[in-house]
Design a protein around this motif. Structure first.
Motif, PDB file in Angstrom:
ATOM      1  N   ARG A 114       0.839  -1.203   0.000  1.00 18.21           N
ATOM      2  CA  ARG A 114       0.000   0.000   0.000  1.00 18.21           C
ATOM      3  C   ARG A 114       0.873   1.252   0.000  1.00 18.21           C
ATOM      4  O   ARG A 114       0.593   2.214  -0.716  1.00 18.21           O
ATOM      5  CB  ARG A 114      -0.928  -0.002   1.211  1.00 18.21           C
ATOM      6  CG  ARG A 114      -1.747   1.286   1.322  1.00 18.21           C
ATOM      7  CD  ARG A 114      -2.750   1.196   2.444  1.00 18.21           C
ATOM      8  NE  ARG A 114      -3.796   0.237   2.109  1.00 18.21           N
ATOM      9  CZ  ARG A 114      -4.680  -0.222   2.981  1.00 18.21           C
ATOM     10  NH1 ARG A 114      -4.636   0.174   4.223  1.00 18.21           N
ATOM     11  NH2 ARG A 114      -5.597  -1.088   2.597  1.00 18.21           N
ATOM     12  N   GLN A 164     -10.022  12.490   6.953  1.00 18.14           N
ATOM     13  CA  GLN A 164     -10.629  12.203   5.659  1.00 18.14           C
ATOM     14  C   GLN A 164     -11.773  13.156   5.349  1.00 18.14           C
ATOM     15  O   GLN A 164     -11.893  13.664   4.241  1.00 18.14           O
ATOM     16  CB  GLN A 164     -11.142  10.762   5.640  1.00 18.14           C
ATOM     17  CG  GLN A 164     -11.779  10.345   4.324  1.00 18.14           C
ATOM     18  CD  GLN A 164     -12.147   8.882   4.321  1.00 18.14           C
ATOM     19  OE1 GLN A 164     -11.982   8.198   5.325  1.00 18.14           O
ATOM     20  NE2 GLN A 164     -12.636   8.391   3.193  1.00 18.14           N
ATOM     21  N   ARG A 185      -6.583  11.845  -2.490  1.00 22.42           N
ATOM     22  CA  ARG A 185      -7.244  10.540  -2.356  1.00 22.42           C
ATOM     23  C   ARG A 185      -6.252   9.459  -1.956  1.00 22.42           C
ATOM     24  O   ARG A 185      -6.542   8.621  -1.088  1.00 22.42           O
ATOM     25  CB  ARG A 185      -7.916  10.164  -3.679  1.00 22.42           C
ATOM     26  CG  ARG A 185      -9.206  10.908  -3.943  1.00 22.42           C
ATOM     27  CD  ARG A 185      -9.751  10.578  -5.315  1.00 22.42           C
ATOM     28  NE  ARG A 185     -11.076  11.157  -5.518  1.00 22.42           N
ATOM     29  CZ  ARG A 185     -11.685  11.238  -6.683  1.00 22.42           C
ATOM     30  NH1 ARG A 185     -11.085  10.768  -7.772  1.00 22.42           N
ATOM     31  NH2 ARG A 185     -12.888  11.765  -6.783  1.00 22.42           N
ATOM     32  N   HIS A 186      -5.085   9.474  -2.568  1.00 21.37           N
ATOM     33  CA  HIS A 186      -4.111   8.443  -2.248  1.00 21.37           C
ATOM     34  C   HIS A 186      -3.487   8.651  -0.873  1.00 21.37           C
ATOM     35  O   HIS A 186      -3.179   7.677  -0.182  1.00 21.37           O
ATOM     36  CB  HIS A 186      -3.041   8.383  -3.341  1.00 21.37           C
ATOM     37  CG  HIS A 186      -3.514   7.698  -4.573  1.00 21.37           C
ATOM     38  ND1 HIS A 186      -4.208   8.355  -5.574  1.00 21.37           N
ATOM     39  CD2 HIS A 186      -3.436   6.402  -4.964  1.00 21.37           C
ATOM     40  CE1 HIS A 186      -4.514   7.509  -6.527  1.00 21.37           C
ATOM     41  NE2 HIS A 186      -4.066   6.312  -6.192  1.00 21.37           N
ATOM     42  N   LEU A 238      -6.002   7.312   1.444  1.00 18.27           N
ATOM     43  CA  LEU A 238      -6.007   5.846   1.313  1.00 18.27           C
ATOM     44  C   LEU A 238      -4.885   5.227   2.131  1.00 18.27           C
ATOM     45  O   LEU A 238      -5.071   4.197   2.791  1.00 18.27           O
ATOM     46  CB  LEU A 238      -5.843   5.471  -0.162  1.00 18.27           C
ATOM     47  CG  LEU A 238      -5.627   3.975  -0.467  1.00 18.27           C
ATOM     48  CD1 LEU A 238      -6.852   3.171  -0.071  1.00 18.27           C
ATOM     49  CD2 LEU A 238      -5.312   3.775  -1.943  1.00 18.27           C
ATOM     50  N   ASP A 242      -9.222   3.885   3.100  1.00 18.68           N
ATOM     51  CA  ASP A 242     -10.333   4.152   2.182  1.00 18.68           C
ATOM     52  C   ASP A 242     -10.067   5.461   1.466  1.00 18.68           C
ATOM     53  O   ASP A 242      -9.682   6.443   2.093  1.00 18.68           O
ATOM     54  CB  ASP A 242     -11.670   4.243   2.913  1.00 18.68           C
ATOM     55  CG  ASP A 242     -12.064   2.921   3.541  1.00 18.68           C
ATOM     56  OD1 ASP A 242     -12.059   1.916   2.816  1.00 18.68           O
ATOM     57  OD2 ASP A 242     -12.367   2.902   4.747  1.00 18.68           O
ATOM     58  N   PRO A 243     -10.291   5.521   0.146  1.00 25.06           N
ATOM     59  CA  PRO A 243     -10.067   6.761  -0.593  1.00 25.06           C
ATOM     60  C   PRO A 243     -11.134   7.791  -0.327  1.00 25.06           C
ATOM     61  O   PRO A 243     -12.234   7.464   0.110  1.00 25.06           O
ATOM     62  CB  PRO A 243     -10.088   6.312  -2.059  1.00 25.06           C
ATOM     63  CG  PRO A 243     -10.989   5.110  -2.041  1.00 25.06           C
ATOM     64  CD  PRO A 243     -10.748   4.435  -0.722  1.00 25.06           C
TER      65      PRO A 243
END
Length: 212
Positions: free
Chosen positions: A77, A142, A201-202, A205, A210-211
Motif C-alpha cells: 500500500r 478524511q 485521495r491516495h 487511502l 479508504d479513498p
C-alpha cells in the motif's frame, strides 16, 4: 494504526513533493496573471521551483525503492500510494511548464479581456488551494479533505463554464490568440486540479485505508 505507522516513513517526502508542486504552480499562476512587474520576470522563479520539485521527486523515487525491500505486509500500500503521488507530481510539473510557456508569450500577444483574465486567474488561485489541501491530506482527517476538495472542485468547474461563456458568447470581442491562451490555461488548470484530487485521495487511502 499499522497503515499509519508504515506510511509515516514516507510522509515527510510526500509532503515535500506536493508542497513543491504547489509552489511551482503558484509561481506559474502569478506569472500568467501579473503584469506589474512583467510576467517574464517571474519565470526564473518557476524554473527554480520546478528544479526543486524534480529533485524531490527523484528523492521520493529512491525512498520508494527502499520501501519495496522492507519485509512488511503493508509495504505494498505504501509503495502504491507513494508511486501514484510521485506520478501526479511529475504531471503537475509538466503542466506548470506549459503554463509558464503561456505566461512567457503573453506580453507579445493580444490582451485578454478583463473578465476573461480574472476568470483564468481565479482558476489558478483555486488550483493552488487544492494543492495545499492535497499536502495537508497526508496528515489530516478524511472528512476535512473531502469537504475542501469537493468545494474547490465544484468551483473549478463553475469557473470553466464561466470562461467558456465569456469566450463564446460574443467571439468577436476576444482575439483568437487571447482566447487560445485562456482556453489552454483553463485546460492545464483543470488537469492540475485532477492531479491534486488524486494526491489527496491516495494520501487518505494510505492512512485510513479508504479513498476520499
Amino acid at each position: 494504526m499499522r497503515n499509519r505507522q508504515e506510511f509515516s516513513g514516507l510522509s515527510g517526502q510526500l509532503i515535500e513533493v506536493i508542497d513543491l508542486s504547489r509552489i511551482a504552480l503558484e509561481h506559474a499562476a502569478a506569472a500568467l496573471c501579473d503584469h506589474d512587474p512583467p510576467a517574464g520576470s517571474r519565470l526564473p522563479d518557476v524554473e527554480k521551483a520546478l528544479f526543486a520539485q524534480r529533485q524531490a521527486v527523484e528523492d521520493q523515487a529512491l525512498a520508494i525503492e527502499e520501501t519495496r525491500v522492507e519485509p512488511s505486509d503493508t509495504a505494498l500500500r505504501t509503495i502504491v500510494v507513494a508511486a501514484q503521488i510521485n506520478a501526479d507530481a511529475e504531471c503537475v510539473g509538466e503542466l506548470v511548464r506549459r503554463l509558464a510557456e503561456i505566461a512567457g508569450s503573453r506580453p507579445s500577444r493580444p490582451t485578454m479581456p478583463t473578465e476573461v483574465q480574472a476568470t483564468v486567474c481565479s482558476m489558478g488561485r483555486v488550483c493552488v488551494e487544492m494543492m495545499a489541501i492535497a499536502g495537508s491530506a497526508v496528515g489530516s482527517a478524511q472528512a476535512a479533505t473531502e469537504a475542501g476538495m469537493g468545494a474547490d472542485d465544484a468551483e473549478m468547474h463553475r469557473l470553466r463554464r464561466l470562461l467558456y461563456q465569456l469566450l463564446l458568447h460574443d467571439p468577436g470581442t476576444v482575439h483568437v490568440d487571447a482566447a487560445l491562451d485562456a482556453s489552454l490555461a483553463c485546460r492545464y488548470y483543470m488537469r492540475c486540479a485532477e492531479h491534486a484530487i488524486s494526491m489527496a485521495r491516495h494520501a487518505v487511502l494510505a492512512v485510513h485505508g479508504d479513498p476520499v
